[in-house]
Motif scaffolding. Structure first.
Motif, PDB file in Angstrom:
ATOM      1  N   LEU A 122       0.834  -1.098  -0.004  1.00  0.00           N
ATOM      2  CA  LEU A 122       0.252  -0.164  -0.111  1.00  0.00           C
ATOM      3  C   LEU A 122       0.863   1.129   0.058  1.00  0.00           C
ATOM      4  N   PHE A 123       1.045   1.936  -1.096  1.00  0.00           N
ATOM      5  CA  PHE A 123       1.630   3.107  -1.147  1.00  0.00           C
ATOM      6  C   PHE A 123       0.932   4.328  -0.468  1.00  0.00           C
ATOM      7  N   LEU A 124       1.714   4.688   0.673  1.00  0.00           N
ATOM      8  CA  LEU A 124       0.977   5.693   1.748  1.00  0.00           C
ATOM      9  C   LEU A 124       0.702   7.080   1.120  1.00  0.00           C
ATOM     10  N   ASP A 125       1.627   7.458   0.104  1.00  0.00           N
ATOM     11  CA  ASP A 125       1.660   8.743  -0.383  1.00  0.00           C
ATOM     12  C   ASP A 125       0.312   8.818  -1.588  1.00  0.00           C
ATOM     13  N   MET A 126       0.052   7.714  -2.058  1.00  0.00           N
ATOM     14  CA  MET A 126      -1.217   7.889  -2.704  1.00  0.00           C
ATOM     15  C   MET A 126      -2.558   7.731  -2.105  1.00  0.00           C
ATOM     16  N   ALA A 127      -2.522   8.194  -0.853  1.00  0.00           N
ATOM     17  CA  ALA A 127      -3.803   8.381  -0.162  1.00  0.00           C
ATOM     18  C   ALA A 127      -4.952   9.367  -0.630  1.00  0.00           C
ATOM     19  N   GLU A 128      -4.463  10.525  -1.009  1.00  0.00           N
ATOM     20  CA  GLU A 128      -5.287  11.281  -1.809  1.00  0.00           C
ATOM     21  C   GLU A 128      -5.811  10.947  -3.165  1.00  0.00           C
ATOM     22  N   GLY A 129      -5.062  10.260  -3.587  1.00  0.00           N
ATOM     23  CA  GLY A 129      -5.362   9.565  -5.173  1.00  0.00           C
ATOM     24  C   GLY A 129      -6.405   8.810  -5.001  1.00  0.00           C
ATOM     25  N   ARG A 130      -6.447   7.954  -3.804  1.00  0.00           N
ATOM     26  CA  ARG A 130      -7.537   6.919  -3.559  1.00  0.00           C
ATOM     27  C   ARG A 130      -8.974   7.742  -3.204  1.00  0.00           C
ATOM     28  N   ARG A 131      -8.331   8.715  -2.319  1.00  0.00           N
ATOM     29  CA  ARG A 131      -9.837   9.346  -2.003  1.00  0.00           C
ATOM     30  C   ARG A 131     -10.554  10.208  -3.152  1.00  0.00           C
ATOM     31  N   TRP A 132      -9.548  10.493  -4.006  1.00  0.00           N
ATOM     32  CA  TRP A 132     -10.216  11.249  -5.072  1.00  0.00           C
ATOM     33  C   TRP A 132     -11.133  10.235  -6.120  1.00  0.00           C
ATOM     34  N   VAL A 133     -10.336   9.043  -6.332  1.00  0.00           N
ATOM     35  CA  VAL A 133     -11.006   7.893  -6.754  1.00  0.00           C
ATOM     36  C   VAL A 133     -12.691   7.722  -6.236  1.00  0.00           C
ATOM     37  N   GLN A 134     -12.463   7.622  -4.927  1.00  0.00           N
ATOM     38  CA  GLN A 134     -13.740   7.161  -4.200  1.00  0.00           C
ATOM     39  C   GLN A 134     -14.637   8.257  -4.345  1.00  0.00           C
ATOM     40  N   ARG A 135     -14.345   9.622  -4.240  1.00  0.00           N
ATOM     41  CA  ARG A 135     -15.238  10.726  -4.407  1.00  0.00           C
ATOM     42  C   ARG A 135     -15.739  10.702  -5.835  1.00  0.00           C
ATOM     43  N   HIS A 136     -14.836  10.557  -6.907  1.00  0.00           N
ATOM     44  CA  HIS A 136     -15.244  10.630  -8.239  1.00  0.00           C
ATOM     45  C   HIS A 136     -16.219   9.477  -8.536  1.00  0.00           C
ATOM     46  N   ALA A 137     -15.981   8.382  -7.896  1.00  0.00           N
ATOM     47  CA  ALA A 137     -16.890   6.973  -8.266  1.00  0.00           C
ATOM     48  C   ALA A 137     -18.267   7.277  -7.600  1.00  0.00           C
ATOM     49  N   ALA A 138     -18.392   7.788  -6.464  1.00  0.00           N
ATOM     50  CA  ALA A 138     -19.534   8.205  -5.606  1.00  0.00           C
ATOM     51  C   ALA A 138     -20.408   9.298  -6.560  1.00  0.00           C
ATOM     52  N   GLN A 139     -19.729  10.028  -7.176  1.00  0.00           N
ATOM     53  CA  GLN A 139     -20.429  11.251  -8.103  1.00  0.00           C
ATOM     54  C   GLN A 139     -20.768  10.821  -9.504  1.00  0.00           C
ATOM     55  N   HIS A 140     -20.229   9.594  -9.944  1.00  0.00           N
ATOM     56  CA  HIS A 140     -20.631   8.854 -11.329  1.00  0.00           C
ATOM     57  C   HIS A 140     -21.147   7.526 -11.042  1.00  0.00           C
ATOM     58  N   PRO A 141     -22.236   7.366 -10.699  1.00  0.00           N
ATOM     59  CA  PRO A 141     -22.964   5.852 -10.274  1.00  0.00           C
ATOM     60  C   PRO A 141     -22.639   5.104 -11.613  1.00  0.00           C
ATOM     61  N   GLY A 142     -22.080   3.856 -11.582  1.00  0.00           N
ATOM     62  CA  GLY A 142     -22.036   2.947 -12.726  1.00  0.00           C
ATOM     63  C   GLY A 142     -20.645   3.126 -13.500  1.00  0.00           C
ATOM     64  N   LEU A 143     -19.794   3.667 -12.786  1.00  0.00           N
ATOM     65  CA  LEU A 143     -18.710   4.186 -13.478  1.00  0.00           C
ATOM     66  C   LEU A 143     -17.861   2.757 -13.962  1.00  0.00           C
ATOM     67  N   ARG A 144     -17.397   2.689 -15.103  1.00  0.00           N
ATOM     68  CA  ARG A 144     -16.347   1.810 -15.544  1.00  0.00           C
ATOM     69  C   ARG A 144     -14.781   2.210 -15.343  1.00  0.00           C
ATOM     70  N   VAL A 145     -14.057   1.431 -14.779  1.00  0.00           N
ATOM     71  CA  VAL A 145     -12.566   1.998 -14.389  1.00  0.00           C
ATOM     72  C   VAL A 145     -11.716   1.110 -14.948  1.00  0.00           C
ATOM     73  N   LEU A 146     -10.713   1.649 -15.904  1.00  0.00           N
ATOM     74  CA  LEU A 146      -9.437   0.790 -16.197  1.00  0.00           C
ATOM     75  C   LEU A 146      -8.312   1.335 -15.239  1.00  0.00           C
ATOM     76  N   ASN A 147      -7.784   0.176 -14.533  1.00  0.00           N
ATOM     77  CA  ASN A 147      -6.674   0.612 -13.705  1.00  0.00           C
ATOM     78  C   ASN A 147      -5.368   0.076 -13.922  1.00  0.00           C
ATOM     79  N   LEU A 148      -4.363   0.654 -14.816  1.00  0.00           N
ATOM     80  CA  LEU A 148      -3.260   0.334 -15.183  1.00  0.00           C
ATOM     81  C   LEU A 148      -2.143   0.306 -14.272  1.00  0.00           C
ATOM     82  N   PHE A 149      -1.346  -0.833 -14.497  1.00  0.00           N
ATOM     83  CA  PHE A 149      -0.131  -0.865 -13.436  1.00  0.00           C
ATOM     84  C   PHE A 149      -1.176  -0.999 -11.903  1.00  0.00           C
ATOM     85  N   ALA A 150      -1.869  -1.813 -11.934  1.00  0.00           N
ATOM     86  CA  ALA A 150      -2.710  -1.868 -10.601  1.00  0.00           C
ATOM     87  C   ALA A 150      -2.257  -2.407  -9.365  1.00  0.00           C
TER      88      ALA A 150
END
Length: 306
Positions: A122-150
């Protein structure tokens, strides 16, 4: 050393995985080689230069004193890792590391391995990136995501917890994806996640056919010999984005190469994917403050016109 000891003396009781001291940020002269992280219930002290017995004893004493205040009667658990090229080692200095070792961040659970390798899961410096993804997904129901270098799929967990319909996780490291599967099980998110242990650059046909995606996350290693070199390979990723993104879709572009600044990414996007519009740069967690922000992690949000 005093800045490190002061940070330990003021450390709160850690309930989630986080950085406690970021000497690498250059804000504490003389401490540039040290970091301290909390992966509850374990503290991890990392040195990028050889650490002598006196330093390790001082860290132990400081941790022991602080832990006695934060958790009276509880055992202290801490790990030392040296990342100097000539003296790589990882050892338990006190207590023990739980197995499995599961930590939390914003309510999500992640499996980590602090005794195995340099990357703990778990990369700790990416915490704000994960929070942004969570907020973005909550704002866009049904979102389809591609996670490269997952890697271990923490972005996927964040997206699915917030209501994303599906996440395609792509990484050529099967072991990391196996941990990613475990992370989804830990969070009750087995439905909606796909795990492809593919070389991204030879799998564009499959990846494109499964699209388009409302969000594409690109979080590559800064340099991995034989796999990814940012200066030549980031462009290869970006020129694919217009075909991968749905109209109005977003891209989260990450770069953790100290020698490359955000202007490098902006220029690459302008040249390779000019239809993308810059939205914002995400701030890194406050505990990762850096005297030279352009050397720190860069996370940029772009939007496909349409």
């Amino acid at each position: 050393m005093q800045a490190l000891l002061d940070a330990i003396a003021a450390a709160p009781l850690p309930t989630e995985a986080c950085r406690i001291f970021h000497g690498r940020g250059g804000l504490n002269p003389g401490c540039e080689g040290w970091t301290l992280d909390a992966y509850p219930p374990v503290w991890v002290f990392t040195s990028f230069e050889p650490a002598d017995d006196a330093l390790l004893a001082a860290v132990h004493q400081a941790l022991q004193a602080r832990w006695a205040t934060l958790a009276p009667g509880a055992a202290l658990h801490w790990v030392y890792q040296c990342r100097h090229p000539q003296q790589r080692e990882t050892r338990t200095m006190a207590g023990q590391v739980p197995e499995p070792h599961v930590v939390q961040e914003d309510g999500a659970r992640y499996l980590v391995h602090v005794l195995r390798g340099q990357n703990h899961g778990l990369f700790l410096d990416m915490a704000e990136g994960r929070r942004w993804v969570q907020r973005h997904a909550a704002q866009h129901p049904g979102l389809r995501v591609l996670n490269l270098f997952a890697y271990t799929c923490a972005f996927s967990v964040a997206a699915l917890r917030a209501g994303a319909a599906q996440v395609v996780n792509v990484d050529m490291a099967g072991g990391a994806l196996a941990t990613g599967r475990q992370n989804h099980r830990l969070n009750g998110l087995e439905a909606g996640a796909l795990f492809w242990d593919h070389d991204i650059f030879s799998s564009w046909g499959k990846i494109t056919r499964h699209g388009p995606y409302g969000l594409v996350i690109i979080d590559p290693p800064s340099y991995q010999k034989g796999s990814f070199v940012a200066t030549k390979d980031y462009a290869r990723l970006l020129r694919r984005l217009p075909d991968l993104l749905a109209p109005g879709g977003h891209a989260l572009l990450c770069l953790n190469a100290p020698e490359l600044d955000s202007a490098f990414l902006h220029q690459q996007v302008q040249e390779q994917a000019p239809t993308l519009q810059f939205v914002e740069r995400l701030a890194n967690p406050a505990t990762f403050a850096d005297a030279q922000p352009e050397r720190a992690l860069k996370v940029l949000v772009y939007r496909e016109a349409g």
